[in-house]
Design a protein around this motif. Sequence first.
Motif, PDB file in Angstrom:
ATOM      1  N   ALA A  43      45.303  40.391  35.104  1.00 58.23           N
ATOM      2  CA  ALA A  43      46.528  39.721  35.553  1.00 58.23           C
ATOM      3  C   ALA A  43      46.928  40.127  36.959  1.00 58.23           C
ATOM      4  O   ALA A  43      47.897  39.632  37.504  1.00 58.23           O
ATOM      5  CB  ALA A  43      47.664  40.012  34.578  1.00 58.23           C
ATOM      6  N   GLY A  44      46.160  41.070  37.533  1.00 57.24           N
ATOM      7  CA  GLY A  44      46.504  41.504  38.880  1.00 57.24           C
ATOM      8  C   GLY A  44      46.218  40.449  39.932  1.00 57.24           C
ATOM      9  O   GLY A  44      46.546  40.629  41.106  1.00 57.24           O
ATOM     10  N   SER A  45      45.602  39.337  39.494  1.00 52.77           N
ATOM     11  CA  SER A  45      45.266  38.296  40.464  1.00 52.77           C
ATOM     12  C   SER A  45      46.508  37.690  41.086  1.00 52.77           C
ATOM     13  O   SER A  45      46.468  37.141  42.181  1.00 52.77           O
ATOM     14  CB  SER A  45      44.453  37.189  39.786  1.00 52.77           C
ATOM     15  OG  SER A  45      45.178  36.663  38.681  1.00 52.77           O
ATOM     16  N   SER A  46      47.620  37.797  40.395  1.00 52.84           N
ATOM     17  CA  SER A  46      48.863  37.288  40.970  1.00 52.84           C
ATOM     18  C   SER A  46      49.902  38.384  40.888  1.00 52.84           C
ATOM     19  O   SER A  46      50.262  38.826  39.809  1.00 52.84           O
ATOM     20  CB  SER A  46      49.340  36.054  40.202  1.00 52.84           C
ATOM     21  OG  SER A  46      50.700  35.821  40.469  1.00 52.84           O
ATOM     22  N   HIS A  47      50.364  38.859  42.054  1.00 47.37           N
ATOM     23  CA  HIS A  47      51.359  39.935  42.041  1.00 47.37           C
ATOM     24  C   HIS A  47      52.683  39.506  41.442  1.00 47.37           C
ATOM     25  O   HIS A  47      53.228  40.210  40.602  1.00 47.37           O
ATOM     26  CB  HIS A  47      51.540  40.506  43.448  1.00 47.37           C
ATOM     27  CG  HIS A  47      50.337  41.255  43.907  1.00 47.37           C
ATOM     28  ND1 HIS A  47      50.053  41.515  45.221  1.00 47.37           N
ATOM     29  CD2 HIS A  47      49.308  41.791  43.211  1.00 47.37           C
ATOM     30  CE1 HIS A  47      48.918  42.178  45.312  1.00 47.37           C
ATOM     31  NE2 HIS A  47      48.450  42.358  44.110  1.00 47.37           N
ATOM     32  N   PRO A  48      53.218  38.352  41.856  1.00 45.33           N
ATOM     33  CA  PRO A  48      54.495  37.945  41.241  1.00 45.33           C
ATOM     34  C   PRO A  48      54.342  37.760  39.740  1.00 45.33           C
ATOM     35  O   PRO A  48      55.237  38.094  38.972  1.00 45.33           O
ATOM     36  CB  PRO A  48      54.831  36.619  41.922  1.00 45.33           C
ATOM     37  CG  PRO A  48      53.983  36.564  43.122  1.00 45.33           C
ATOM     38  CD  PRO A  48      52.775  37.360  42.846  1.00 45.33           C
TER      39      PRO A  48
ATOM     40  N   GLY B 201      47.813  47.553  31.051  1.00 48.66           N
ATOM     41  CA  GLY B 201      46.977  46.680  30.241  1.00 48.66           C
ATOM     42  C   GLY B 201      46.730  45.334  30.903  1.00 48.66           C
ATOM     43  O   GLY B 201      45.636  44.786  30.877  1.00 48.66           O
ATOM     44  N   LEU B 202      47.789  44.798  31.508  1.00 54.37           N
ATOM     45  CA  LEU B 202      47.665  43.483  32.150  1.00 54.37           C
ATOM     46  C   LEU B 202      46.720  43.542  33.330  1.00 54.37           C
ATOM     47  O   LEU B 202      45.935  42.621  33.565  1.00 54.37           O
ATOM     48  CB  LEU B 202      49.047  42.990  32.588  1.00 54.37           C
ATOM     49  CG  LEU B 202      49.955  42.494  31.459  1.00 54.37           C
ATOM     50  CD1 LEU B 202      51.384  42.388  31.948  1.00 54.37           C
ATOM     51  CD2 LEU B 202      49.465  41.151  30.959  1.00 54.37           C
ATOM     52  N   ILE B 203      46.824  44.628  34.100  1.00 57.08           N
ATOM     53  CA  ILE B 203      45.924  44.750  35.252  1.00 57.08           C
ATOM     54  C   ILE B 203      44.491  44.820  34.763  1.00 57.08           C
ATOM     55  O   ILE B 203      43.592  44.165  35.308  1.00 57.08           O
ATOM     56  CB  ILE B 203      46.265  45.998  36.086  1.00 57.08           C
ATOM     57  CG1 ILE B 203      47.639  45.833  36.731  1.00 57.08           C
ATOM     58  CG2 ILE B 203      45.214  46.223  37.164  1.00 57.08           C
ATOM     59  CD1 ILE B 203      48.090  47.020  37.540  1.00 57.08           C
ATOM     60  N   ALA B 204      44.297  45.594  33.675  1.00 57.84           N
ATOM     61  CA  ALA B 204      42.944  45.687  33.121  1.00 57.84           C
ATOM     62  C   ALA B 204      42.468  44.321  32.641  1.00 57.84           C
ATOM     63  O   ALA B 204      41.281  44.005  32.727  1.00 57.84           O
ATOM     64  CB  ALA B 204      42.940  46.696  31.970  1.00 57.84           C
ATOM     65  N   ALA B 205      43.384  43.502  32.150  1.00 60.13           N
ATOM     66  CA  ALA B 205      43.007  42.180  31.645  1.00 60.13           C
ATOM     67  C   ALA B 205      42.870  41.154  32.753  1.00 60.13           C
ATOM     68  O   ALA B 205      42.590  39.994  32.494  1.00 60.13           O
ATOM     69  CB  ALA B 205      44.043  41.711  30.624  1.00 60.13           C
TER      70      ALA B 205
END
Lengths: 652, 94, 135
Positions: free
Chosen positions: A442-447, A436-440
């Motif tokens: 949040a993948g812009s920051s890996h840590p 869900g976070l990646i879809a939203a």
Amino acid sequence: MADLGRAALVVSFGLALYAACAGTYAALQKRNRLADSARNALVACFGSTIVAAIVLALALVHHDFSFVYVANHTSRDLSTIYALTAFWGGQEGSLLLWLLVLSGYGALVVLLNRKLLRDLIVWVVPIMGTLATFFSFILVAVASPFKTQVPPLDGAGLTPSLQNPYMVAHPPMLYLGYVGLSVPFAFAAAAMISGHTDERWIVATRRWTLTAWMFLGFGQILGAHWAYIEVGWGGYYGWDPVENAALMPWLAATAFLHSVMVQERKGMLRVWNMILVALSFELAVFGDFLTRSGVVNSIHSFAQSPIGGWFLGFVVATSLFSVALILWRLPLLRARTKLESALSREATFLYNNLLFVALCLTILWGVLFPILTSVFLGESRTIGRPYYDFFLRIFGLPLLLLMGIGPLIAWRRSSARALLKTLRWPILAALIAGGGLIAAGAGSSHPGLIAYTFCVFVLTTIVVELVRGTRATGSLLQLVARNRRRYGGYVVHAAVVLFAIGVAGSSAYQTNVERTLKPGQSTRIDGYTVSYKQMQKIPSVSESGRQVEDRAVLALGGRAHGTLDTSLINSSLLGPSHEVGIRTDYLRAQDLYVILSQQNADGSVIFQILVKPLVNLIWLAGFIFLGGSLITLWPDAREQRRLVARLALARG
Amino acid sequence: MTALILGAIVAVAAVVLVSLPFFADSDVIDAPDERAERRLELMDARDRALAALKELEFDHRTGKIDDVDYRRLVGPLRRAAAEALQGIDQQAKE
Amino acid sequence: MGVTGRTRSPARLVVALAVAGVLAVFLIYTAVGGSEPLLQPSNLAGHNGNVSLTGKVVGKVKGDAGSTGGLRFTLHNIQGASILVPVVYRGAVPDLFKTGREVNLNGHLNGSTFVSTSMTTKCPSKYTTAPNSTE
């Protein structure tokens, strides 16, 4: 009156020295009456220190500028509250506060245990006495708060940036934390000297350690909030040596608090616990040394002071003492049971210890680096933020994960299959959340993404535990009330998770831009519309001289409404300072943070605008941390009966 | 002048407190009540053993520990608790 | 206990030492690679590349940090004698900046002038003596 203060401190010094020397002799020769006398001396030391403290407090409140300290840190127009706050606003006064808290803790601990744990208390007295001897010696001979002078007409005043409620609460809280760590240290040393290294000393000091740890932790959150709203650079922690000075002992104490659970249940990790408690204490004193000595380049500037040498000597001496004790008692401390499996709760506590100590030492390395390079390479080099951020992730993220695994993994031995079965819901929740976070975005920051996913994992384990427990007990309140240590601990873990989410959100996912706007212009950032309306010039005169406040009035649109002010204040005496404009979105727990960077000749203004997602979770976490710690501290019915029995015995 | 008097009071109070134990019979002032202390220690041991047992039962009931592990662990804990309770009984008889 | 205990310990010890060794190497590498010199005006000369400079602002402050000319001031060692280093600063001026303040700058030497875009001021200390005292 300064004479009274000085005399009281000399009496404190004498009493502390007596407690140390007579106490040692009494313990060695098993002289009961001498031991009682030494113990009384420690209590009396608190009494005479209170007298000295009252003298200084009264001098501050009455603006008695014949006291050099009062003249240096207050002025006639300072309100009573801030005049009292100046008590710990300077070197000598804060040392007196340290001695006051130290002798207070010492007096309380030996009085409450007058008839109990005598084999340990008989050594705790001289150890606390030695610590008190050092600080009272410094106060008498090196940095006296009671130097006098011909009183000037007015004092130098307290730095305006220190005249706020944070200055009232932050330092005393930190001191209650730092100094409180000497109690478990004294008991640990007493346990080793007397040879009674079983868990009695741990059970006896558990609440003292928890209290000190709680104050130290909450005090740091207060400091971070202070920096966030006052210093106004958009952040709350700068990895400054003075900040690290409080973080390092707190990390070591956290490891200690967890590690003792293993010793209580399994008799293991006893050497670790001695090392951890000594490390917590040494880092607390070392942190004080760093703060006072001016030896490290810090944004909090300090004078190069002779006190540094004394403190360094004290740290070295107490460290050598601890190392010698541990080495001497190593055979006694060796565990009677062995670690059976790398996949067991005992093992997770071991990994916990390793990670905390590694993080601690990393920070210590960073703090000492300028000194070490200057000594060994001839040139002082400094380490920047990226180093700390990197290692915080390397060690902090696994620690986060362990916080979820630890409570659910079995003692002694677990199989990978059993572990996965127990963790199936948290793992599932984490994977779904991750997706869900990646879809939203949040993948812009890996840590950041990893941190969030781990947080979901841990929160799910806590929920699973609460659900299971409530099902078995029938009521959540009863569950927590009957198992305060465990569920209070889970509340603290939840606070840590909230804290981690807040930190990850406000650092990894923040927006930080610079916009130049003329009056009437606006800009869009992250769903907010910021319009620069006008500049107000507000002159005023205060105790810091003449000043002009350039207040930029902004209109907000989009996610927020209304106006926001952000100012640049130019003071004739102090120079420029910023009053940042913060608009909190409580629903999203995020802040719109605007800094008036500079004004250009053509009337345009450069604004630095930050959007800090989830930053307010950090402050919320602080309160939940406090609540969870209090739950853990609170005795349940059976414990209350036992404590009452102990108190009755102590009173005799 | 007040400073001198107050200072003298502080010094005298300190000396009195420190020398108090020497003037009393050592059996009276703060003498360790050995029996009560021993009883408290035994109670501590009993509470610890019972708490460990309670925790095990709780973990078993909530499903964190399966039956096999429970049977393996409960024996020693029950023995420790029984020993602690016996110790208290014995001391009461003495 | 006994023999079985002893044959297990060395393995754990080796693992622990290996981890510690790797960590130490890592730390040294990162620290040395990721660090920059911390200098004062007296030992600034000859350093090329980015450095961190700490000193006290002396003399008049001229110019504007927002303009191309930059904010111009002079830096002196915080303690002791030293040469004076002229500084040109462009960027946001930190709180409490003025003559007499101790500051920390990140930048590099351009000829004999120090050029910087990042500055922090030290909070006037709680632990130093007041500015009016003679100490």
